[in-house]
Write an enzyme that holds these catalytic residues in place. Structure first.
Site, PDB file in Angstrom:
ATOM      1  N   CYS A   2       3.227 -19.639  11.198  1.00 28.92           N
ATOM      2  CA  CYS A   2       2.926 -20.942  11.780  1.00 28.92           C
ATOM      3  C   CYS A   2       1.533 -20.958  12.411  1.00 28.92           C
ATOM      4  CB  CYS A   2       3.924 -21.263  12.876  1.00 28.92           C
ATOM      5  SG  CYS A   2       5.617 -21.231  12.296  1.00 28.92           S
ATOM      6  N   ARG A  27      -2.955 -19.475   6.727  1.00 28.39           N
ATOM      7  CA  ARG A  27      -1.941 -18.598   7.330  1.00 28.39           C
ATOM      8  C   ARG A  27      -0.616 -18.658   6.568  1.00 28.39           C
ATOM      9  NH1 ARG A  27      -3.036 -17.418  12.763  1.00 28.39           N
ATOM     10  NH2 ARG A  27      -0.834 -17.448  13.311  1.00 28.39           N
ATOM     11  N   TRP A  76       5.810 -22.202   8.958  1.00 33.46           N
ATOM     12  CA  TRP A  76       6.259 -21.240   7.951  1.00 33.46           C
ATOM     13  C   TRP A  76       7.712 -20.954   8.315  1.00 33.46           C
ATOM     14  CZ3 TRP A  76       7.707 -15.919   7.867  1.00 33.46           C
ATOM     15  CH2 TRP A  76       7.608 -15.300   6.620  1.00 33.46           C
ATOM     16  N   ASN A 102       4.837 -20.795  17.498  1.00 33.48           N
ATOM     17  CA  ASN A 102       4.681 -19.773  16.463  1.00 33.48           C
ATOM     18  C   ASN A 102       5.371 -18.521  16.973  1.00 33.48           C
ATOM     19  OD1 ASN A 102       3.768 -17.904  14.561  1.00 33.48           O
ATOM     20  ND2 ASN A 102       1.772 -17.670  15.536  1.00 33.48           N
ATOM     21  N   GLY A 103       6.318 -17.999  16.183  1.00 33.68           N
ATOM     22  CA  GLY A 103       7.039 -16.800  16.620  1.00 33.68           C
ATOM     23  C   GLY A 103       8.531 -17.017  16.488  1.00 33.68           C
ATOM     24  N   GLU A 476      -2.759  -0.821  -4.809  1.00 36.22           N
ATOM     25  CA  GLU A 476      -3.402  -2.049  -4.347  1.00 36.22           C
ATOM     26  C   GLU A 476      -3.579  -3.035  -5.511  1.00 36.22           C
ATOM     27  OE1 GLU A 476      -3.851  -3.487  -1.686  1.00 36.22           O
ATOM     28  OE2 GLU A 476      -5.521  -4.866  -1.941  1.00 36.22           O
ATOM     29  N   LYS A 480      -2.026  -6.755  -5.465  1.00 31.81           N
ATOM     30  CA  LYS A 480      -2.852  -7.967  -5.643  1.00 31.81           C
ATOM     31  C   LYS A 480      -2.263  -8.844  -6.730  1.00 31.81           C
ATOM     32  CE  LYS A 480      -4.585  -8.134  -2.815  1.00 31.81           C
ATOM     33  NZ  LYS A 480      -4.847  -7.418  -1.632  1.00 31.81           N
ATOM     34  N   GLU A 483       1.276 -10.443  -5.772  1.00 35.01           N
ATOM     35  CA  GLU A 483       1.341 -11.447  -4.699  1.00 35.01           C
ATOM     36  C   GLU A 483       0.710 -12.783  -5.080  1.00 35.01           C
ATOM     37  OE1 GLU A 483      -0.626 -10.599  -0.963  1.00 35.01           O
ATOM     38  OE2 GLU A 483      -2.221  -9.530  -1.960  1.00 35.01           O
ATOM     39  N   HIS A 499       8.039  11.304 -14.859  1.00 35.29           N
ATOM     40  CA  HIS A 499       9.323  11.494 -14.182  1.00 35.29           C
ATOM     41  C   HIS A 499      10.131  10.195 -14.114  1.00 35.29           C
ATOM     42  CE1 HIS A 499       8.179  15.552 -13.144  1.00 35.29           C
ATOM     43  NE2 HIS A 499       7.011  15.082 -12.717  1.00 35.29           N
ATOM     44  N   LYS A 598      -0.592 -15.291   5.819  1.00 32.13           N
ATOM     45  CA  LYS A 598      -1.741 -14.412   6.027  1.00 32.13           C
ATOM     46  C   LYS A 598      -1.481 -13.445   7.187  1.00 32.13           C
ATOM     47  CE  LYS A 598      -5.997 -12.979   5.466  1.00 32.13           C
ATOM     48  NZ  LYS A 598      -6.208 -12.063   4.324  1.00 32.13           N
TER      49      LYS A 598
HETATM   50  O1  M6R Z   1      -3.346  -8.382   8.951  1.00 31.71           O
HETATM   51  P1  M6R Z   1      -2.776  -7.115   8.374  1.00 31.71           P
HETATM   52  O2  M6R Z   1      -3.800  -6.266   7.717  1.00 31.71           O
HETATM   53  O3  M6R Z   1      -1.960  -6.350   9.359  1.00 31.71           O
HETATM   54  O4  M6R Z   1      -1.782  -7.597   7.232  1.00 31.71           O
HETATM   55  C1  M6R Z   1      -0.988  -6.681   6.537  1.00 31.71           C
HETATM   56  C2  M6R Z   1      -0.359  -7.292   5.328  1.00 31.71           C
HETATM   57  O5  M6R Z   1       0.448  -8.374   5.689  1.00 31.71           O
HETATM   58  C3  M6R Z   1      -1.422  -7.783   4.329  1.00 31.71           C
HETATM   59  O6  M6R Z   1      -2.277  -6.750   3.947  1.00 31.71           O
HETATM   60  C4  M6R Z   1      -0.747  -8.364   3.079  1.00 31.71           C
HETATM   61  O7  M6R Z   1      -0.085  -7.362   2.364  1.00 31.71           O
HETATM   62  C5  M6R Z   1      -1.777  -9.094   2.222  1.00 31.71           C
HETATM   63  N1  M6R Z   1      -1.213 -10.293   1.712  1.00 31.71           N
HETATM   64  C6  M6R Z   1      -2.270  -8.277   1.087  1.00 31.71           C
HETATM   65  O8  M6R Z   1      -3.145  -8.947   0.265  1.00 31.71           O
END
Ligand code: M6R
Length: 603
Positions: A2, A27, A76, A102-103, A476, A480, A483, A499, A598
Site C-alpha cells: 500500500c 509499489r 495492495w 499500510n501494514g 537472478e 527476472k 516475475e 542430479h 515493490k
Molecule cells: O527491497 P528489497 O531489496 O528488500 O526487496 C527484496 C525483494 O522483494 C525484491 O528483490 C524482489 O524479489 C524483486 N521484485 C526482484 O526483482
C-alpha cells in the site's frame, strides 16, 4: 504494498493526491482512493476505484471535488479482495474521521469484536476499518491525544494517515513498522510512504521512526513519541531531481533503469570510496562468521557476495533468506556479523530478522538503496547503493550496484585484514572503473537481445544454468523472467543438473547458459554439451570472440572480457534485457507485474 499520501495546504488537494498516487503506483496495488475534507470543513468526501489510478482519475472526472486537507491511498490487498468497499480510505461510522493505512493490524479481529459490541457497523473486510472506528470511539477533542490512545491499542506493523472534520486543517501520521515520511513545502506540507510521491513539491523531508506521530498543518510540523513527548527531528534534504522518477523517453521504468546502470555502477563505486566507514571495517576485522540475509534479488546479490567475501576477506559467509533466518536456531556470538541487503530498506522479513540478530548480540550492517529507510537506521553500520529511486518492481540497477558494493566491501575488509594486497586491490579497482563502459556495450546490443526474446517468447518453461560465482546470476535470470513474464523458470548450478533437472530437457526447453571464459569455463562447456545432446535449445551468455560456444548454441549474447570475479556484474545485464523483452512482447505490465509489490512491508 500500500502507498499513502496526505496533503494539507493552500491548493486544491485532489491533483496533488493523484500525482502522488501515480508516483506510488510502482509499489504495487489493486485499488485506489482519496478522502478530501470539503472546502467548508464539515464533510469528508471519499472516492475509490478498483484498478489503476487512471480508473480513479476517470471516475473523478467532472466530480469537481475541492478541499485543502486530504489523504490518498493505493491498496495492495491483504484482508479481503480488491473491491471498492475494501479500498482505502476508510471512514468512521459518523463519517467524521478518515484513515489510510499500510501494514497489518494483527489484533484487528479482537478490536472489531469489541467495536461491534459497542454498536459499530463494518462496511469492509479490512483490518484498517477498525482504526477508523477506534479513532471515533476514543476521540477526546484532540486528534494527537486520540492518536496516542489508538496507537497503544494497535498491534502489528503500520503507517497510518488520519484526517477529521473535528480538526479539518490537520493530518496526523503514525508510524510503526511501515514507512512514513513528512515533506515540508511553503504554505503546505505532506505525508507519504516514500519520497518520490511528493518530490515534485519539496526536497526537504523528515523520515519518521517507529513509534512516532506527526501532526501536520499547512504551516507547521510537530513530531511526538508514543508518550506524547515532543521530539526534535532533523530534516533531510535530497538532491535528486524529479526526472529520476520519470521514464525519460523509455517505454517502461524497468527499461530505463536497466539503461541507467553504467551511471549507477559508476556512482556506487565513487559513493563507496568517498563515504567508507572505517569503524565498520574495524568491526568486521574480528568477525568469525558473517551471515547475509535478504529476499529476492537482494538475496541473489548476497550469494555472489559470499564468493567475494570468502575469497578476499577470508571470513566464512552463510547466506539465508531473511524469512527463514528469522525462525531458525542461528548461532550468534559477539564476533558474529549479520548483513541485511535490501533495496528498499523496508522489507519486513529482512528488517525483523536483523533486529532479532541485533538483540542476540550480533553486529549488524545494512546494505540499502533508500536513504533514511528503516533498515538503514536500525543497523549498526550502513552502506548505500547510489541508484536513486528504483520504480520498476523488478530490481535491476540496484542489483548491479549491490554487487559493486559487496565486491568493494570484500576487498576493503581483505585489505584491512591483510588477506588482500594493495596491488591486488588496485588492479581490481581499476578494472571495476571500466565496468560501466562494458555494461554500456552490452546495452548497445539491445536489438539483438530483443530478436532472441522474440524467438523464445512462447516457451512454457526456461532453465537458467551457471557455475560458481555465476550460479546466482542464473537464479537472478530465472527470477527476472518469471516475475515479469509469468513464464515458469528455474535457475540451477550447472553441475547439479545431472542430479535431476536434466530430465526436463527436450527440444522445446530453452536453456540459458551463463558461460563466460572463466576458470569454470570447460566444466560449464561440458554442461552445455549435455543440454545439446538432449536437444535443448541453448541461449548462451558468453565472452566476446568465443566461437566454440557459438557453434554449439542456438543463440549467443556476447559480453566483453573481464577478470573472473567481475563477470557477474556483466552477465546479469543481458538476462535483464532478455526478460524485459520477452515480457513486453507478451504484452505484460513489466513495471507492475500481477500480485507483486515493490516494497514488501508485511511478513
Ligand atoms: O527491497 P528489497 O531489496 O528488500 O526487496 C527484496 C525483494 O522483494 C525484491 O528483490 C524482489 O524479489 C524483486 N521484485 C526482484 O526483482
Amino acid at each position: 504494498m500500500c502507498g499513502i499520501i496526505g496533503y494539507v495546504g493552500k491548493r486544491n488537494a485532489v491533483p496533488v493526491l493523484l500525482y502522488g498516487l501515480q508516483r506510488l503506483e510502482y509499489r504495487g496495488y489493486d485499488s485506489a482512493g482519496i478522502a478530501v475534507i470539503d472546502k467548508n470543513g464539515d464533510k469528508i468526501i471519499v472516492e475509490k476505484q478498483v484498478g489503476k489510478i487512471k480508473d480513479l482519475q476517470e471516475h473523478l472526472w467532472n466530480r469537481k471535488i475541492e478541499g485543502h486537507t486530504a489523504l490518498g491511498h493505493t491498496r495492495w490487498a491483504t484482508h479481503g479482495p480488491p473491491t471498492i468497499e475494501n479500498a482505502h480510505p476508510h471512514t468512521s461510522q459518523r463519517e467524521t474521521i478518515s484513515i489510510v493505512h499500510n501494514g497489518i493490524i494483527e489484533n484487528y479481529l479482537e478490536l472489531k469484536e469489541e467495536l461491534i459490541k459497542k454498536g459499530y457497523r463494518f462496511r469492509s473486510e479490512t483490518d484498517t476499518e477498525v482504526v477508523a472506528h477506534l479513532f471515533e470511539e476514543l476521540y477526546t477533542g484532540d486528534l494527537l491525544e486520540t492518536a496516542l490512545k489508538v496507537a497503544k491499542k494497535l498491534e502489528g506493523a503500520y503507517a497510518i494517515g488520519v484526517i477529521s472534520t473535528y480538526e479539518p486543517d490537520k493530518i496526523v501520521g503514525i508510524k510503526k513498522g511501515s514507512p512514513l515520511i513528512v515533506g515540508f513545502g511553503k504554505d503546505e506540507n505532506f505525508i507519504a510512504s516514500d519520497i518520490p510521491a511528493v518530490l515534485e513539491y519539496t526536497k526537504d523531508f523528515i523520515v519518521l521512526e517507529d513509534g512516532e506521530i506527526a501532526v501536520v498543518t499547512k504551516d507547521n510540523v510537530e513530531v511526538y513519541n508514543l508518550e506524547g513527548k515532543k521530539l526534535e527531528k532533523k530534516p533531510l534534504h535530497v538532491t535528486w531531481d524529479i526526472s529520476v522518477a520519470e521514464k525519460a523517453g523509455y517505454k517502461h521504468f524497468m527499461q530505463k533503469e536497466i539503461h541507467e546502470q553504467p551511471r549507477t555502477i559508476g556512482d556506487t563505486i565513487t559513493g563507496f570510496s568517498s563515504s567508507k566507514d572505517e569503524k565498520l571495517f574495524e568491526a568486521i576485522k574480528d568477525a568469525d562468521r558473517l551471515y547475509i540475509i535478504a529476499c529476492g534479488t537482494s538475496y541473489h546479490a548476497g550469494l555472489v557476495g559470499k564468493f567475494w567475501i570468502e575469497k578476499f576477506a577470508r571470513i566464512p559467509v552463510e547466506v539465508d533468506y531473511a524469512s527463514e533466518y528469522r525462525y531458525r536456531d542461528r548461532i550468534i556470538n559477539n564476533r558474529t556479523v549479520v548483513m541485511g541487503i535490501s533495496q528498499s530498506g523496508e522489507t519486513a522479513d529482512t528488517r525483523f530478522a536483523l533486529l532479532d540478530a541485533k538483540k542476540e548480540g550480533a553486529k549488524t550492517i545494512g546494505l540499502v538503496n533508500v536513504v533514511g529507510s528503516s533498515l538503514s537506521r536500525e543497523t549498526d553500520y550502513v552502506m548505500y547503493t547510489y541508484c536513486g529511486p528504483e520504480i520498476g518492481v523488478a530490481a535491476t540497477k540496484t542489483f548491479t550496484a549491490q554487487l559493486v558494493t559487496l565486491l568493494l566491501f570484500a576487498l576493503e575488509a581483505g585489505l584491512k585484514k591483510g588477506t588482500v594486497s594493495k596491488p591486488e586491490y588496485k588492479k581490481l579497482y581499476d578494472e571495476l572503473l571500466h565496468i560501466p563502459s562494458k555494461v554500456e556495450s552490452i546495452l548497445n546490443n539491445e536489438e539483438g537481445i530483443k530478436e532472441i526474446a522474440h524467438k523464445y517468447m512462447n516457451a512454457q518453461d526456461f532453465l537458467f544454468l551457471g557455475r560458481n560465482i555465476n550460479y546466482p546470476i542464473a537464479l537472478e535470470g530465472a527470477l527476472k523472467l518469471k516475475e515479469i513474464s509469468y513464464i515458469h523458470a528455474e535457475g540451477y548450478p550447472a553441475g547439479e543438473m545431472k542430479h535431476g533437472p536434466i530430465a526436463l530437457i527436450d527440444d522445446k526447453l530453452p536453456v540459458v547458459c551463463v558461460i563466460p571464459q572463466d576458470k569454470y569455463y570447460e566444466k560449464m562447456f561440458s554442461n552445455l554439451q549435455e543440454v545439446k545432446a538432449r536437444k535443448g535449445k541453448v541461449v548462451s551468455v558468453a565472452t566476446e570472440g568465443d566461437t566454440k560456444v557459438k557453434e554449439l548454441s542456438d543463440d549467443v549474447i556476447y559480453i566483453p572480457p573481464a577478470s573472473d570475479v567481475l563477470y557477474p556484474i556483466l552477465t546479469v545485464v543481458p538476462l535483464q534485457l532478455l526478460s524485459y523483452h520477452i515480457a513486453t512482447l507478451l504484452g505484460k505490465d513489466v513495471d507492475q507485474p500481477r500480485n507483486l509489490a515493490k516494497t514488501v512491508t508485511v511478513e
